[in-house]
Design a protein around this motif. Structure first.
Motif, PDB file in Angstrom:
ATOM      1  N   MET A 173       0.789  -1.014  -0.042  1.00 50.35           N
ATOM      2  CA  MET A 173       0.059   0.013   0.021  1.00 50.35           C
ATOM      3  C   MET A 173       0.853   1.138  -0.004  1.00 50.35           C
ATOM      4  O   MET A 173       0.272   2.359  -0.105  1.00 50.35           O
ATOM      5  CB  MET A 173      -0.971  -0.023   1.364  1.00 50.35           C
ATOM      6  N   GLN A 174       2.311   1.031   0.072  1.00 52.73           N
ATOM      7  CA  GLN A 174       2.947   2.412   0.288  1.00 52.73           C
ATOM      8  C   GLN A 174       2.481   3.103   1.518  1.00 52.73           C
ATOM      9  O   GLN A 174       2.449   4.517   1.149  1.00 52.73           O
ATOM     10  CB  GLN A 174       3.128   2.910  -0.977  1.00 52.73           C
ATOM     11  N   LYS A 175       2.170   2.665   2.619  1.00 50.22           N
ATOM     12  CA  LYS A 175       1.762   3.390   3.719  1.00 50.22           C
ATOM     13  C   LYS A 175       2.208   2.740   5.157  1.00 50.22           C
ATOM     14  O   LYS A 175       2.155   1.436   5.159  1.00 50.22           O
ATOM     15  CB  LYS A 175       0.005   3.275   3.590  1.00 50.22           C
ATOM     16  N   SER A 176       2.488   3.488   5.913  1.00 51.28           N
ATOM     17  CA  SER A 176       3.023   3.007   6.921  1.00 51.28           C
ATOM     18  C   SER A 176       2.728   3.937   8.165  1.00 51.28           C
ATOM     19  O   SER A 176       2.612   5.291   8.006  1.00 51.28           O
ATOM     20  CB  SER A 176       4.646   2.936   7.086  1.00 51.28           C
ATOM     21  N   LYS A 177       2.509   3.380   9.157  1.00 50.68           N
ATOM     22  CA  LYS A 177       2.402   4.360  10.423  1.00 50.68           C
ATOM     23  C   LYS A 177       3.545   4.369  11.426  1.00 50.68           C
ATOM     24  O   LYS A 177       3.265   4.413  12.560  1.00 50.68           O
ATOM     25  CB  LYS A 177       1.159   3.800  11.302  1.00 50.68           C
ATOM     26  N   MET A 178       4.660   3.766  10.911  1.00 54.28           N
ATOM     27  CA  MET A 178       6.076   3.693  11.676  1.00 54.28           C
ATOM     28  C   MET A 178       6.965   4.929  11.250  1.00 54.28           C
ATOM     29  O   MET A 178       7.207   5.010   9.932  1.00 54.28           O
ATOM     30  CB  MET A 178       6.658   2.541  11.572  1.00 54.28           C
ATOM     31  N   VAL A 179       7.571   5.550  12.297  1.00 58.43           N
ATOM     32  CA  VAL A 179       8.484   6.706  11.941  1.00 58.43           C
ATOM     33  C   VAL A 179       9.841   6.263  12.626  1.00 58.43           C
ATOM     34  O   VAL A 179       9.703   6.006  13.883  1.00 58.43           O
ATOM     35  CB  VAL A 179       8.068   8.236  12.101  1.00 58.43           C
ATOM     36  N   ALA A 180      11.024   6.336  12.039  1.00 61.88           N
ATOM     37  CA  ALA A 180      12.394   5.880  12.547  1.00 61.88           C
ATOM     38  C   ALA A 180      12.963   7.241  13.150  1.00 61.88           C
ATOM     39  O   ALA A 180      12.763   8.307  12.556  1.00 61.88           O
ATOM     40  CB  ALA A 180      13.042   5.440  11.590  1.00 61.88           C
ATOM     41  N   LEU A 181      13.290   7.049  14.386  1.00 62.56           N
ATOM     42  CA  LEU A 181      14.291   7.981  14.718  1.00 62.56           C
ATOM     43  C   LEU A 181      15.469   7.771  15.278  1.00 62.56           C
ATOM     44  O   LEU A 181      16.127   6.709  15.688  1.00 62.56           O
ATOM     45  CB  LEU A 181      13.774   8.425  16.310  1.00 62.56           C
ATOM     46  N   LEU A 182      16.386   8.233  14.298  1.00 63.22           N
ATOM     47  CA  LEU A 182      17.980   7.701  14.379  1.00 63.22           C
ATOM     48  C   LEU A 182      18.890   8.836  15.230  1.00 63.22           C
ATOM     49  O   LEU A 182      18.816   9.891  15.075  1.00 63.22           O
ATOM     50  CB  LEU A 182      18.441   7.865  12.758  1.00 63.22           C
ATOM     51  N   LEU A 183      19.409   8.155  16.136  1.00 62.33           N
ATOM     52  CA  LEU A 183      20.070   8.852  17.237  1.00 62.33           C
ATOM     53  C   LEU A 183      21.407   8.315  17.442  1.00 62.33           C
ATOM     54  O   LEU A 183      21.522   7.168  17.304  1.00 62.33           O
ATOM     55  CB  LEU A 183      19.413   8.622  18.702  1.00 62.33           C
ATOM     56  N   PRO A 184      22.405   9.367  17.829  1.00 61.28           N
ATOM     57  CA  PRO A 184      23.842   8.750  18.107  1.00 61.28           C
ATOM     58  C   PRO A 184      24.051   8.000  19.620  1.00 61.28           C
ATOM     59  O   PRO A 184      24.625   7.305  19.722  1.00 61.28           O
ATOM     60  CB  PRO A 184      24.563   9.898  18.135  1.00 61.28           C
ATOM     61  N   SER A 185      22.984   8.481  20.545  1.00 63.20           N
ATOM     62  CA  SER A 185      23.042   7.835  21.939  1.00 63.20           C
ATOM     63  C   SER A 185      21.843   8.121  22.528  1.00 63.20           C
ATOM     64  O   SER A 185      21.407   9.392  22.587  1.00 63.20           O
ATOM     65  CB  SER A 185      24.451   8.387  22.747  1.00 63.20           C
ATOM     66  N   ILE A 186      21.001   7.299  22.857  1.00 59.44           N
ATOM     67  CA  ILE A 186      20.190   7.257  23.873  1.00 59.44           C
ATOM     68  C   ILE A 186      20.086   7.783  25.220  1.00 59.44           C
ATOM     69  O   ILE A 186      19.411   8.415  25.990  1.00 59.44           O
ATOM     70  CB  ILE A 186      19.029   6.094  23.674  1.00 59.44           C
ATOM     71  N   TRP A 187      21.174   7.471  25.621  1.00 55.76           N
ATOM     72  CA  TRP A 187      21.690   7.522  26.990  1.00 55.76           C
ATOM     73  C   TRP A 187      21.946   9.105  27.413  1.00 55.76           C
ATOM     74  O   TRP A 187      21.965   9.636  28.299  1.00 55.76           O
ATOM     75  CB  TRP A 187      22.797   6.909  27.688  1.00 55.76           C
ATOM     76  N   HIS A 188      22.365   9.858  26.350  1.00 56.13           N
ATOM     77  CA  HIS A 188      22.460  11.260  26.832  1.00 56.13           C
ATOM     78  C   HIS A 188      21.350  11.956  27.000  1.00 56.13           C
ATOM     79  O   HIS A 188      20.197  12.019  26.240  1.00 56.13           O
ATOM     80  CB  HIS A 188      23.185  11.818  25.218  1.00 56.13           C
ATOM     81  N   PRO A 189      21.173  12.967  28.164  1.00 51.34           N
ATOM     82  CA  PRO A 189      20.057  13.241  28.547  1.00 51.34           C
ATOM     83  C   PRO A 189      19.256  14.061  27.521  1.00 51.34           C
ATOM     84  O   PRO A 189      17.992  14.192  27.328  1.00 51.34           O
ATOM     85  CB  PRO A 189      20.243  14.185  29.736  1.00 51.34           C
ATOM     86  N   PHE A 190      20.043  14.993  26.614  1.00 53.21           N
ATOM     87  CA  PHE A 190      19.259  16.006  25.626  1.00 53.21           C
ATOM     88  C   PHE A 190      18.751  14.818  24.737  1.00 53.21           C
ATOM     89  O   PHE A 190      17.393  15.095  23.991  1.00 53.21           O
ATOM     90  CB  PHE A 190      20.621  16.484  24.916  1.00 53.21           C
ATOM     91  N   PHE A 191      19.208  13.759  23.981  1.00 50.51           N
ATOM     92  CA  PHE A 191      18.714  13.116  23.103  1.00 50.51           C
ATOM     93  C   PHE A 191      17.570  12.227  23.497  1.00 50.51           C
ATOM     94  O   PHE A 191      16.587  12.107  22.884  1.00 50.51           O
ATOM     95  CB  PHE A 191      19.768  11.994  22.594  1.00 50.51           C
ATOM     96  N   SER A 192      17.640  11.966  25.067  1.00 54.89           N
ATOM     97  CA  SER A 192      16.573  11.217  25.495  1.00 54.89           C
ATOM     98  C   SER A 192      15.237  12.141  25.684  1.00 54.89           C
ATOM     99  O   SER A 192      14.228  11.583  25.350  1.00 54.89           O
ATOM    100  CB  SER A 192      17.144  10.817  26.892  1.00 54.89           C
ATOM    101  N   GLU A 193      15.620  13.486  26.143  1.00 55.40           N
ATOM    102  CA  GLU A 193      14.385  14.440  26.250  1.00 55.40           C
ATOM    103  C   GLU A 193      13.845  14.612  24.630  1.00 55.40           C
ATOM    104  O   GLU A 193      12.710  14.467  24.492  1.00 55.40           O
ATOM    105  CB  GLU A 193      14.752  15.634  26.569  1.00 55.40           C
ATOM    106  N   LEU A 194      14.566  14.730  23.697  1.00 58.78           N
ATOM    107  CA  LEU A 194      14.192  14.908  22.217  1.00 58.78           C
ATOM    108  C   LEU A 194      13.212  13.661  21.908  1.00 58.78           C
ATOM    109  O   LEU A 194      12.225  13.907  21.340  1.00 58.78           O
ATOM    110  CB  LEU A 194      15.306  15.028  21.546  1.00 58.78           C
ATOM    111  N   ALA A 195      13.736  12.473  22.240  1.00 61.03           N
ATOM    112  CA  ALA A 195      13.030  11.246  21.810  1.00 61.03           C
ATOM    113  C   ALA A 195      11.633  11.450  22.525  1.00 61.03           C
ATOM    114  O   ALA A 195      10.634  10.833  21.844  1.00 61.03           O
ATOM    115  CB  ALA A 195      13.952  10.054  22.142  1.00 61.03           C
TER     116      ALA A 195
END
Length: 322
Positions: free
Chosen positions: A56-78
Motif C-alpha cells: 500500500m506504500q503506507k506505514s504508521k511507523m516513523v524511525a528516529l535515528l540517534l547517536p546515543s539514547i543515554w545522553h539526557p538531551f537526546f532522551s528528552e528529544l526522543a
C-alpha cells in the motif's frame, strides 16, 4: 503465501518465538534466533505488517535515528518526538547508532526495506550519499547538501549570548571548549557566535577543540589546563562538556564560579550530573521535537516547505556557575 506459522513449523519452534525474533521483543537463545532467521531468509518471508506497508506504500511507523539514547538531551528529544507521533496515531522505531557510521548505514538500509513512513535523524557522520529521496526525512542539527529539512536551535545566537553573559559576570579571558565533528554541523555555530561576539566586544577570547569523538577525556583536559591556565571563563559546546570541565577544575583546586565562570549549552542541568546547577543556553527541546515531526508529516503528504532550515530561539538560564 508463507505465514508465521509456516516459519515456526519449519524451524521447529513456537509461533511466539518467531514473533520475538521478528520484532526483537524478547529473549531468544542465539542458536534459536539464527535458525529462525535462516528459515525466514530461505522462505523469503515478509512479516504481514511490513508486507501490507510495502503493498500500500503506507506505514504508521516513523524511525528516529540517534547517536546515543543515554545522553539526557537526546532522551528528552526522543520523549517529545514519540509523544507528537503518538498523538497522530504513529509509532516510533528507535535506532540507536552509538555514533557509528557503519551502524547508521545499516539502519538506513533496513528502513528503506521496511518502508517506514519517514525518518527523523541526528547524525554527524558522512552518510549523505546513502540518504535517498524515497523516504521523507527531517534532520536535527545537521544540514545536508540535498534538500533534507533541518530543525535546529539558534546556535549562533546562543554562542553570542554565552559570551555576553561571561563578560557580564566579569570574565576577561573566556575560552570556548568543544570537539570538531567530522561533518559540518549546526552545533559549530555555537563557536562562531562566541568568536563573533568576542571580536565585537574587544574581548580576548580563545578556542580549544579537538576532533570528535574525544577518546581520552583525561588527556583532553590535561592539555586544556596546560595551554589555558589563565582562563577565568569557559563556554562549553554542550552541558556534558561543561560538567566534565567543572569536575576536573574542582579537582585541580579551582572554585566555580569564584575562580572560573562556566556556561554550557543544551539546558539539561536538572540531571544529577550537574551540581552545582549549571548556567546554560537552553535549547527549546520540546519545540524542536514537535516541529521536526510536524514538518515530517507535511513532507510525507507531499507538501513543499518554504525553508530548508528552521532555527528556533534559545534562552540563557542562569545557574550557580556564573
Amino acid at each position: 503465501m508463507t505465514s508465521i506459522k509456516d516459519i515456526a513449523q519449519i524451524a521447529g519452534v513456537a509461533v511466539g518465538t518467531v514473533s520475538r525474533v521478528i520484532n526483537n521483543s524478547g529473549p531468544v537463545k542465539l542458536e534459536t534466533r539464527r535458525k529462525v532467521e535462516e528459515v525466514i531468509r530461505r522462505m523469503n518471508y515478509v512479516p504481514n505488517e511490513v508486507a501490507r506497508n510495502f503493498k500500500m506504500q503506507k506505514s504508521k511507523m516513523v524511525a528516529l535515528l540517534l547517536p546515543s539514547i543515554w545522553h539526557p538531551f537526546f532522551s528528552e528529544l526522543a520523549y517529545y518526538i514519540e509523544d507528537e507521533l503518538d498523538q497522530s496515531g504513529f509509532k516510533l522505531m528507535l535506532c540507536n547508532s552509538g555514533g557509528k557510521p557503519e551502524k547508521e548505514l545499516y539502519y538506513l538500509d533496513m528502513l528503506r526495506q521496511n518502508k517506514v513512513a519517514g525518518i527523523v535523524g541526528i547524525t554527524y557522520n558522512d552518510i549523505e550519499k546513502n540518504v535517498g529521496p524515497e523516504i521523507p526525512m527531517v534532520s536535527i542539527d545537521r544540514r545536508f547538501d540535498r534538500k533534507i529539512t533541518c530543525v535546529t536551535s539558534d546556535n549562533f545566537e546562543g554562542g553570542r549570548i554565552a559570551l555576553q553573559e561571561l563578560v557580564k559576570a566579569g570574565v576577561q579571558r573566556p575560552v570556548f571548549i568543544g570537539a570538531v565533528a567530522a561533518m559540518s554541523s549546526e552545533t559549530m555555530n555555537r563557536k562562531a557566535g562566541f568568536v563573533h561576539e568576542a571580536q565585537r566586544l574587544g574581548v580576548d577570547g580563545s578556542i580549544f577543540e579537538r576532533p570528535d569523538p574525544v577518546m581520552d577525556e583525561e588527556a583532553y583536559f590535561d592539555e586544556f589546563f596546560r595551554i589555558h591556565p589563565e582562563a577565568d571563563g569557559v563556554f562549553a559546546i554542550n552541558d556534558m562538556f561543561a560538567a566534565k570541565y567543572i569536575d576536573r577544575a574542582v579537582k585541580l583546586g579551582l572554585k566555580v564560579p569564584e575562580d572560573v565562570k562556566v556556561i554550557g549549552y543544551d539546558g539539561i542541568q536538572s540531571h544529577t550530573y550537574f551540581h552545582p546547577v549549571l548556567s546554560t543556553i537552553r535549547q527549546p527541546v520540546e519545540a524542536m521535537a514537535r516541529t521536526a515531526v510536524q514538518l515530517l508529516f507535511r513532507k510525507m503528504n507531499g507538501e513543499g516547505l518554504p525553508r530548508e532550515t528552521y532555527r528556533l530561539p534559545v534562552i540563557f538560564r542562569r545557574g550557580e556557575t556564573t
